[in-house]
Design a protein around this motif. Structure first.
Motif, PDB file in Angstrom:
ATOM      1  N   THR A 252       0.801  -1.218   0.000  1.00  0.00           N
ATOM      2  CA  THR A 252       0.000   0.000   0.000  1.00  0.00           C
ATOM      3  C   THR A 252       0.836   1.271   0.000  1.00  0.00           C
ATOM      4  O   THR A 252       0.289   2.360  -0.109  1.00  0.00           O
ATOM      5  CB  THR A 252      -0.941   0.025   1.212  1.00  0.00           C
ATOM      6  OG1 THR A 252      -0.163  -0.088   2.400  1.00  0.00           O
ATOM      7  CG2 THR A 252      -1.953  -1.091   1.130  1.00  0.00           C
TER       8      THR A 252
ATOM      9  N   PHE B 241      -5.623   0.974  -6.253  1.00  0.00           N
ATOM     10  CA  PHE B 241      -5.819   2.413  -6.086  1.00  0.00           C
ATOM     11  C   PHE B 241      -6.464   3.058  -7.309  1.00  0.00           C
ATOM     12  O   PHE B 241      -6.952   4.169  -7.237  1.00  0.00           O
ATOM     13  CB  PHE B 241      -4.496   3.102  -5.779  1.00  0.00           C
ATOM     14  CG  PHE B 241      -3.840   2.608  -4.519  1.00  0.00           C
ATOM     15  CD1 PHE B 241      -4.587   2.121  -3.463  1.00  0.00           C
ATOM     16  CD2 PHE B 241      -2.469   2.630  -4.384  1.00  0.00           C
ATOM     17  CE1 PHE B 241      -4.000   1.673  -2.308  1.00  0.00           C
ATOM     18  CE2 PHE B 241      -1.857   2.175  -3.223  1.00  0.00           C
ATOM     19  CZ  PHE B 241      -2.630   1.697  -2.175  1.00  0.00           C
TER      20      PHE B 241
ATOM     21  N   SER C 107      -9.943   3.262  -2.225  1.00  0.00           N
ATOM     22  CA  SER C 107      -8.645   2.951  -1.611  1.00  0.00           C
ATOM     23  C   SER C 107      -7.585   3.946  -2.058  1.00  0.00           C
ATOM     24  O   SER C 107      -6.740   4.369  -1.276  1.00  0.00           O
ATOM     25  CB  SER C 107      -8.188   1.543  -1.979  1.00  0.00           C
ATOM     26  OG  SER C 107      -9.021   0.586  -1.411  1.00  0.00           O
TER      27      SER C 107
ATOM     28  N   THR D 148      -5.595   6.501   0.365  1.00  0.00           N
ATOM     29  CA  THR D 148      -4.131   6.554   0.372  1.00  0.00           C
ATOM     30  C   THR D 148      -3.640   7.980   0.175  1.00  0.00           C
ATOM     31  O   THR D 148      -2.725   8.429   0.872  1.00  0.00           O
ATOM     32  CB  THR D 148      -3.563   5.625  -0.715  1.00  0.00           C
ATOM     33  OG1 THR D 148      -3.954   4.290  -0.392  1.00  0.00           O
ATOM     34  CG2 THR D 148      -2.056   5.711  -0.817  1.00  0.00           C
TER      35      THR D 148
ATOM     36  N   GLN E  42      -4.098   9.813   3.348  1.00  0.00           N
ATOM     37  CA  GLN E  42      -3.098   9.399   4.338  1.00  0.00           C
ATOM     38  C   GLN E  42      -1.744  10.055   4.053  1.00  0.00           C
ATOM     39  O   GLN E  42      -1.091  10.549   4.970  1.00  0.00           O
ATOM     40  CB  GLN E  42      -2.963   7.882   4.334  1.00  0.00           C
ATOM     41  CG  GLN E  42      -1.983   7.360   5.365  1.00  0.00           C
ATOM     42  CD  GLN E  42      -1.836   5.840   5.284  1.00  0.00           C
ATOM     43  OE1 GLN E  42      -2.223   5.213   4.302  1.00  0.00           O
ATOM     44  NE2 GLN E  42      -1.288   5.257   6.319  1.00  0.00           N
TER      45      GLN E  42
END
Length: 112
Positions: free
Chosen positions: A4, A58, A83, A87, A90
């Motif tokens: 990830t 992603f 996702s 990401t 994040q």
């Protein structure tokens, strides 16, 4: 799904695909990166990154219809997944946290 973590170019491509929304395909991503950052990236690198990001979950892609402007060829359109968005959020959080810990620019003594 692969790991990830994402690299800098992967982050840039994810952001651009999100910005372009429904118009994201290889050449449009390449042009947007150049326009937004001034960075020169070759089309093979963009395709490799988009394929890798799709393997990581992603991005997702689908083949579009053919058009006469492309000589009847179809293009693969890419879309940011939830996702991928998570990401990016994040990565942004980590970067902001680190930037907020920097001392004011006037307090550094930079060597040449």
């Amino acid at each position: 799904m692969k790991g990830t973590n994402i690299g800098e170019l992967e982050e840039l491509v994810l952001l651009v695909v999100g910005v372009l929304y429904e118009g994201a395909y290889g050449v449009s991503v390449l042009k947007e990166i150049k326009e937004q950052t001034g960075r020169e990236v070759n089309i093979s690198a963009v395709h490799a990154v988009m394929n890798r990001l799709e393997e990581k979950g992603f991005l997702r892609s689908e083949m579009g219809g053919s058009s006469s402007t492309r000589g009847g060829r179809r293009k693969r359109n890419y879309y940011l997944t939830s996702s991928g968005r998570a990401t990016l959020d994040q990565v942004r959080t980590v970067r902001e946290k680190l930037y907020n810990q920097l001392s004011p620019s006037g307090s550094y003594s930079f060597s040449q």
